[in-house]
Design an enzyme around this catalytic site. Sequence first.
Site, PDB file in Angstrom:
ATOM      1  N   LEU A  10       0.790  -1.291  -0.017  1.00 50.23           N
ATOM      2  CA  LEU A  10       0.112   0.023  -0.012  1.00 50.23           C
ATOM      3  C   LEU A  10       1.092   1.264  -0.190  1.00 50.23           C
ATOM      4  CD1 LEU A  10      -2.520  -1.031   2.838  1.00 50.23           C
ATOM      5  CD2 LEU A  10      -2.812  -1.762   0.357  1.00 50.23           C
ATOM      6  N   CYS A  12       3.318   3.776  -2.936  1.00 48.08           N
ATOM      7  CA  CYS A  12       4.399   3.417  -3.816  1.00 48.08           C
ATOM      8  C   CYS A  12       5.243   5.047  -4.036  1.00 48.08           C
ATOM      9  CB  CYS A  12       4.008   2.963  -5.234  1.00 48.08           C
ATOM     10  SG  CYS A  12       5.283   2.114  -6.101  1.00 48.08           S
ATOM     11  N   VAL A  15       9.631   5.407  -0.178  1.00 45.40           N
ATOM     12  CA  VAL A  15       9.696   4.158   0.632  1.00 45.40           C
ATOM     13  C   VAL A  15       9.019   2.817  -0.075  1.00 45.40           C
ATOM     14  CG1 VAL A  15       9.244   2.674   2.807  1.00 45.40           C
ATOM     15  CG2 VAL A  15       9.881   5.163   2.938  1.00 45.40           C
ATOM     16  N   LYS A 106       4.340   5.522  11.842  1.00 40.64           N
ATOM     17  CA  LYS A 106       4.515   6.256  13.231  1.00 40.64           C
ATOM     18  C   LYS A 106       3.370   7.042  13.988  1.00 40.64           C
ATOM     19  CE  LYS A 106       7.358   9.812  11.318  1.00 40.64           C
ATOM     20  NZ  LYS A 106       7.442   9.199   9.914  1.00 40.64           N
ATOM     21  N   GLU A 191      10.928  19.108   4.270  1.00 38.31           N
ATOM     22  CA  GLU A 191       9.579  19.287   3.360  1.00 38.31           C
ATOM     23  C   GLU A 191       9.547  20.808   3.127  1.00 38.31           C
ATOM     24  OE1 GLU A 191       8.303  16.992   1.812  1.00 38.31           O
ATOM     25  OE2 GLU A 191       8.688  15.326   2.909  1.00 38.31           O
ATOM     26  N   ASP A 202       6.836  14.724  14.599  1.00 38.39           N
ATOM     27  CA  ASP A 202       7.253  13.644  14.419  1.00 38.39           C
ATOM     28  C   ASP A 202       8.165  12.903  15.321  1.00 38.39           C
ATOM     29  OD1 ASP A 202       8.410  11.739  11.809  1.00 38.39           O
ATOM     30  OD2 ASP A 202      10.212  12.267  13.075  1.00 38.39           O
ATOM     31  N   LYS A 206       7.556   9.091  17.525  1.00 33.45           N
ATOM     32  CA  LYS A 206       8.402   8.062  17.967  1.00 33.45           C
ATOM     33  C   LYS A 206       8.814   7.522  19.360  1.00 33.45           C
ATOM     34  CE  LYS A 206      10.411   8.916  13.455  1.00 33.45           C
ATOM     35  NZ  LYS A 206      11.400   9.594  12.597  1.00 33.45           N
ATOM     36  N   GLY A 303      14.733   8.044   4.672  1.00 32.94           N
ATOM     37  CA  GLY A 303      15.269   7.886   3.178  1.00 32.94           C
ATOM     38  C   GLY A 303      14.381   6.547   2.763  1.00 32.94           C
TER      39      GLY A 303
END
Length: 429
Positions: A10, A12, A15, A106, A191, A202, A206, A303
């Site tokens: 799910l 593309c 990653v 996450k 970004e 973010d 985590k 990445g």
Amino acid sequence: MSTPLKVAVLGCGSVGSQVVRLLQEQAGDLAARVGAPLELVGVAVRRLDAAREVDVPEGLLTTDAQGLVARDDVDLVIEVIGGIEPARSLILSALENGASVVTANKALLAEDGPTLYEAAEKAGRDLYFEAAVAGAIPIIRPLRESLAGDTVTRVLGIVNGTTNFILDKMDSSGAGFAEALEEAQELGYAEADPTADVEGFDAAAKAAILASLAFHSRVTASDVHREGISEVTAADVQSARDMGSVVKLLAICELKDDAVAVRVHPAMIPRSHPLASVREAYNAVFVESQAAGQLMFYGPGAGGAPTASAVLGDLVTVARNVLADKRGAGESAYADRAVLPMGETTTRYHVAIDVDDKAGVLATVAQAFAEHGVSIQTVRQEGRDDDAQLVVVSHSATDAALAATVEHLRGMDIVREVTSVMRVEGGEE
């Protein structure tokens, strides 16, 4: 070998495309490691005509993600869409339809992990998520499995590459925040809208996942005290340098008298600390436990290819479990520890104060700290006359006491301005 295990992907993007590439390029090795071929049977995307980093075999692309995860022949689903919805609904549907799931999500795990865990347990399937924290760095499995027989007391990490790049650039070049952010954007580390990174969202997600695993308790992103780096100045970074320290955005998870403290904020750490040497966009996680002692995990934290490496590692494990008709580790939340409010968390402050340059100022400032039960570790004066400044580093105290001290200072006649407040980690207590 056994009958092929069918895999659906799910997403593309950065990653997902690398996951598809590795599934194709390493098909033979993956089959040998799993004990059965892994057959890619579908890749769900939003647009069929979008440009992609890899060529997806003809006929595999689909915009019907729900239809793909509902197929009764799909054994393994990889979710790399991100966000809350439709990812949550798709993962739940995949589990209900008998597929095990590997995800890098996450945000979803930090917001609603228990729902996913419960669905996986009810379905008798796996939910694995190594790629959700720190990219290629193996940290989820060590906490979930390798250290399951130990008592983890602290997890301290640099878990966001964008902010680490910015702070590292500010430290090495003397650049301001805006200048360093612009360079990070030009190089693709940040970004166009960097809010999630630079404001700590973010890293907070985590931190919630790490704390949940380390302390066997449910911790969500909303439980995490969060501060970003947008207010960090070149003067803050220089002051840290003068102290032999460096500024890092840290995710800090601690066990405190059978309660959990979880926070994300910029802090000064000594250059002698292992995390101080983490440069550029790299990540590192420092784990302390009763038996194992101190452990450090380091590597690329983001990445496409590094993150895909973690995804494929989980996929191999989950596929082996399918063949063996067993499940791996599920949720471990038996401890059910409370999460401490930030005010009750103990920390140290570095405070820079513009003051009147006259006799008795230092004693008056010291008295303000003492009134709130905060002990001073070091104090130094910089400049004279109108440029006089006191730089104070406290001993450990509750964050509430330290914050009250700063507010007290701001109301004093001899204080022109409290120019900087930053927490300090590591070094002497």
